[in-house]
Design an enzyme around this catalytic site. Structure first.
Site, PDB file in Angstrom:
ATOM      1  N   CYS A  86       0.836  -1.203   0.000  1.00 56.04           N
ATOM      2  CA  CYS A  86       0.000   0.000   0.000  1.00 56.04           C
ATOM      3  C   CYS A  86       0.878   1.264   0.000  1.00 56.04           C
ATOM      4  O   CYS A  86       1.520   1.569  -0.993  1.00 56.04           O
ATOM      5  CB  CYS A  86      -0.964  -0.044   1.178  1.00 56.04           C
ATOM      6  SG  CYS A  86      -2.366   1.094   1.034  1.00 56.04           S
ATOM      7  N   HIS A 173      -3.686  -5.338   0.679  1.00 50.53           N
ATOM      8  CA  HIS A 173      -3.116  -5.774   1.963  1.00 50.53           C
ATOM      9  C   HIS A 173      -3.106  -7.303   2.064  1.00 50.53           C
ATOM     10  O   HIS A 173      -4.111  -7.912   2.435  1.00 50.53           O
ATOM     11  CB  HIS A 173      -3.917  -5.172   3.127  1.00 50.53           C
ATOM     12  CG  HIS A 173      -3.697  -3.709   3.296  1.00 50.53           C
ATOM     13  ND1 HIS A 173      -2.674  -3.190   4.052  1.00 50.53           N
ATOM     14  CD2 HIS A 173      -4.367  -2.646   2.768  1.00 50.53           C
ATOM     15  CE1 HIS A 173      -2.711  -1.869   3.998  1.00 50.53           C
ATOM     16  NE2 HIS A 173      -3.725  -1.509   3.228  1.00 50.53           N
ATOM     17  N   GLU A 175      -1.692  -9.058   4.287  1.00 47.71           N
ATOM     18  CA  GLU A 175      -1.607  -9.522   5.677  1.00 47.71           C
ATOM     19  C   GLU A 175      -2.966  -9.777   6.314  1.00 47.71           C
ATOM     20  O   GLU A 175      -3.041 -10.416   7.374  1.00 47.71           O
ATOM     21  CB  GLU A 175      -0.813  -8.517   6.524  1.00 47.71           C
ATOM     22  CG  GLU A 175      -1.495  -7.182   6.770  1.00 47.71           C
ATOM     23  CD  GLU A 175      -1.265  -6.144   5.675  1.00 47.71           C
ATOM     24  OE1 GLU A 175      -1.392  -4.944   5.968  1.00 47.71           O
ATOM     25  OE2 GLU A 175      -0.975  -6.547   4.528  1.00 47.71           O
ATOM     26  N   SER A 227       3.851 -11.290  39.210  1.00 45.87           N
ATOM     27  CA  SER A 227       2.536 -10.691  39.414  1.00 45.87           C
ATOM     28  C   SER A 227       1.440 -11.731  39.572  1.00 45.87           C
ATOM     29  O   SER A 227       0.338 -11.417  40.015  1.00 45.87           O
ATOM     30  CB  SER A 227       2.191  -9.790  38.228  1.00 45.87           C
ATOM     31  OG  SER A 227       1.989 -10.574  37.060  1.00 45.87           O
ATOM     32  N   GLY A 228       1.726 -12.960  39.175  1.00 41.66           N
ATOM     33  CA  GLY A 228       0.700 -13.994  39.183  1.00 41.66           C
ATOM     34  C   GLY A 228       0.165 -14.277  37.802  1.00 41.66           C
ATOM     35  O   GLY A 228      -0.542 -15.259  37.591  1.00 41.66           O
ATOM     36  N   VAL A 230       0.550 -14.884  33.467  1.00 37.85           N
ATOM     37  CA  VAL A 230       1.346 -15.792  32.643  1.00 37.85           C
ATOM     38  C   VAL A 230       2.643 -15.141  32.176  1.00 37.85           C
ATOM     39  O   VAL A 230       3.682 -15.804  32.078  1.00 37.85           O
ATOM     40  CB  VAL A 230       0.512 -16.305  31.438  1.00 37.85           C
ATOM     41  CG1 VAL A 230       0.109 -15.169  30.519  1.00 37.85           C
ATOM     42  CG2 VAL A 230       1.286 -17.358  30.660  1.00 37.85           C
ATOM     43  N   ASP A 231       2.626 -13.835  31.910  1.00 41.14           N
ATOM     44  CA  ASP A 231       3.817 -13.171  31.373  1.00 41.14           C
ATOM     45  C   ASP A 231       4.990 -13.217  32.349  1.00 41.14           C
ATOM     46  O   ASP A 231       6.095 -13.638  31.998  1.00 41.14           O
ATOM     47  CB  ASP A 231       3.497 -11.717  31.005  1.00 41.14           C
ATOM     48  CG  ASP A 231       2.352 -11.601  30.024  1.00 41.14           C
ATOM     49  OD1 ASP A 231       2.142 -12.561  29.256  1.00 41.14           O
ATOM     50  OD2 ASP A 231       1.664 -10.568  30.025  1.00 41.14           O
ATOM     51  N   SER A 232       4.760 -12.768  33.578  1.00 44.53           N
ATOM     52  CA  SER A 232       5.847 -12.765  34.558  1.00 44.53           C
ATOM     53  C   SER A 232       6.243 -14.188  34.936  1.00 44.53           C
ATOM     54  O   SER A 232       7.410 -14.455  35.243  1.00 44.53           O
ATOM     55  CB  SER A 232       5.455 -11.968  35.806  1.00 44.53           C
ATOM     56  OG  SER A 232       4.372 -12.561  36.488  1.00 44.53           O
ATOM     57  N   SER A 233       5.292 -15.112  34.902  1.00 49.70           N
ATOM     58  CA  SER A 233       5.597 -16.511  35.208  1.00 49.70           C
ATOM     59  C   SER A 233       6.541 -17.101  34.169  1.00 49.70           C
ATOM     60  O   SER A 233       7.503 -17.800  34.501  1.00 49.70           O
ATOM     61  CB  SER A 233       4.309 -17.340  35.261  1.00 49.70           C
ATOM     62  OG  SER A 233       3.440 -16.876  36.267  1.00 49.70           O
TER      63      SER A 233
END
Length: 514
Positions: A86, A173, A175, A227-228, A230-233
């Site tokens: 584009c 596009h 994508e 933090s509890g 999933v990311d920090s885990s």
């Protein structure tokens, strides 16, 4: 953001298009690593990264306007294959001497592309196909050396090529899912034009990240904010795999957690994984700071700052603690604003950090989307309970109580959220719905309970389906399940007499209410 060393990658230059992150995702899904970088990147920086190919994204501006986003012109001289989408095609055409003009009318929606002498980009694809157009400008004359290989009734120059320079452009596009063979077109660019091997995988990512963490940290120590969620885990598990006991996890109970969250965190990481976990009880400290604060941005900043101050204070009691690990995601960085996009909301992981913070930040998953983080967690051996834990923002329930935070409001959200999660799990929907939670708007309404008039709070339910969090749709939870949730909330949660269901997609809304 740093590219991963010794790894083939596709560089996507950000010119402000709404689908830019999708380009990066589509490429990764095809087994090639990709990163989105500012269009301001220099040719020298691109040369250092040494990508296998470059994609110019779409964008909302006009290439002939004074405020047009441009790139370093020397990028065109690097000999690296370029694919313009584009705005990207228009910019490439203009650079080489082509003409770009305002279209007679904006073209938005599905269109039919007809190919003529197609390039390797269209290998094994039909000569007529459905594509998705979204543009107000168009290329009206192609540069010398370029050939039109795709046309459309409203856009005669819909696809161009210069096979000698390995430069290609499309006005549509590829994508987005509406373009029928968009994935195949991107695949051909990767493997036919750029000669990629497609060997990027989560296993490969782990190997590279562990090596990077070891090199960056050396014999120093890392403090990880648990933090509890999933990311920090996943961050804790990844760093622990790299440096073992050099990692200390600190879990701050700020009083804004879900029901049972604190106990679950300690059981998982201290008891099961045998990590060194320090628990800090700071409920009063956080809630005192938040008294009288209603603005969501202020709440985010206060919570983010207080987190770092607590860590700073507690870490000073430890020895040789140099790094602070955070679970910042790619979407956090994107949503916090780039050169080409306004800030949607500040994220606790990418804003609000004090200048005198004693730590160096280490963010090993900041190039990953949420679903990729879950895949990473599986590869690291985390349990399904952790990997599929509901996404939970760093500010916690602080941004799910809309407006000023009180103990009463926190308890309402905590209990109603527990009921929602319990019923979703009982219905077997926890894997089908990407994210679900309750919010408490500053709203009371009249009701009748036990023959008496009530004037109590209304609880909102937010449940969405998504892949990566960049876009989402509201979840079609069966009516009988919603009924069970509603009945339980108004009967089991004090001071609630009404339940609302949010049926808004993202965009225009964000997933979180604040």
């Amino acid at each position: 953001m740093e590219a991963h060393l010794d790894q083939e990658m596709i560089l996507v230059l950000d010119f402000g298009g709404q689908y830019n992150q999708l380009i990066t995702r589509r490429i990764r899904d095809l087994g090639v690593y990709s990163e989105l970088h500012s269009h301001k990147i220099t040719a020298a920086e691109v040369k250092d990264i040494a990508p296998a190919g470059i994609i110019f994204s779409g964008g909302p501006r006009s290439v002939y306007a004074e405020d047009a986003y441009r790139c370093d012109p020397e990028i065109f001289d690097l000999g690296i294959p370029i694919f313009g989408i584009c705005y990207g095609m228009q910019l490439m055409s203009q650079h080489f001497g082509g003409t770009v003009e305002r279209a007679g009318h904006r073209e938005y929606g599905k269109a039919t592309l007809t190919l003529n002498d197609p390039s390797p980009m269209y290998a094994n694809l039909p000569l007529e196909q459905t594509v998705w157009m979204s543009h107000s400008d168009l290329v009206t004359s192609v540069p010398n050396g370029f050939v039109v290989d795709g046309t459309n009734v409203s856009c005669p120059i819909a696809s161009i090529k210069n096979e000698e320079l390995k430069m290609y452009g499309v006005q549509y596009h590829p994508e987005v899912n509406h373009t029928m063979f968009g994935k195949e077109l991107l695949k051909n660019f990767l493997f036919e034009v750029c000669q990629c091997t497609g060997d990027w995988s989560m296993e490969n990512f782990i190997e590279i990240e562990i090596a990077k963490i070891k090199e960056e940290v050396g014999d120093k120590k890392v403090l990880c904010a648990l933090s509890g969620g999933v990311d920090s885990s996943v961050v804790a598990a990844l760093i622990h795999a790299a440096i073992g006991d050099q990692l200390t996890c600190m879990f701050v109970d700020h009083g804004l957690l879900r029901k049972g969250e604190a106990e679950s965190v300690m059981k998982t990481f201290a008891d099961h994984f045998h990590m060194n976990v320090i628990k800090i009880d700071a409920q009063d400290r956080f809630l005192n700071k938040l008294k009288g604060i209603s603005d969501p941005e202020q709440k985010r900043k206060i919570i983010g700052n207080e987190f770092v101050y607590v860590f700073d204070e507690e870490a000073s009691k430890l020895t040789d603690m140099d790094f602070l690990a955070q679970g910042t995601l790619y979407t956090d960085i994107i949503e916090s604003g780039t050169d080409t996009a306004q800030t949607i909301k500040s994220h606790h992981n990418v804003g609000g950090l004090p200048e005198d913070m004693q730590f160096k930040l280490i963010e090993p998953i900041n190039t990953l989307f949420k679903d990729e983080v879950r895949e990473l967690g599986k590869e690291l051996g985390l349990s399904d309970e952790i990997v599929w834990r509901q996404p939970f923002p760093g500010p916690g329930l602080g941004i799910r109580v809309l407006g000023e935070i009180t103990d009463e409001k926190l308890e309402i959200v905590r209990e109603s959220d527990f009921i929602l999660r319990d019923e979703i799990k009982k219905a077997g929907l926890e894997r089908e719905i990407w994210q679900y939670f309750t919010v408490l708007p500053p709203l009371r309404s009249v009701g009748v309970m036990g023959d008496e008039r009530t004037y109590d709070y209304a609880v909102g339910i937010r449940a969405v389906t998504s892949i990566d969090g960049m876009t989402s749709d509201w979840a079609r939870i069966p009516w009988d399940v919603l009924e069970k949730i509603s009945v339980r909330i108004v009967n089991e949660v004090q001071n609630v007499n009404r339940v609302l269901y949010d049926v808004t997609s993202k965009p225009p809304s964000t997933i979180e209410w604040e």
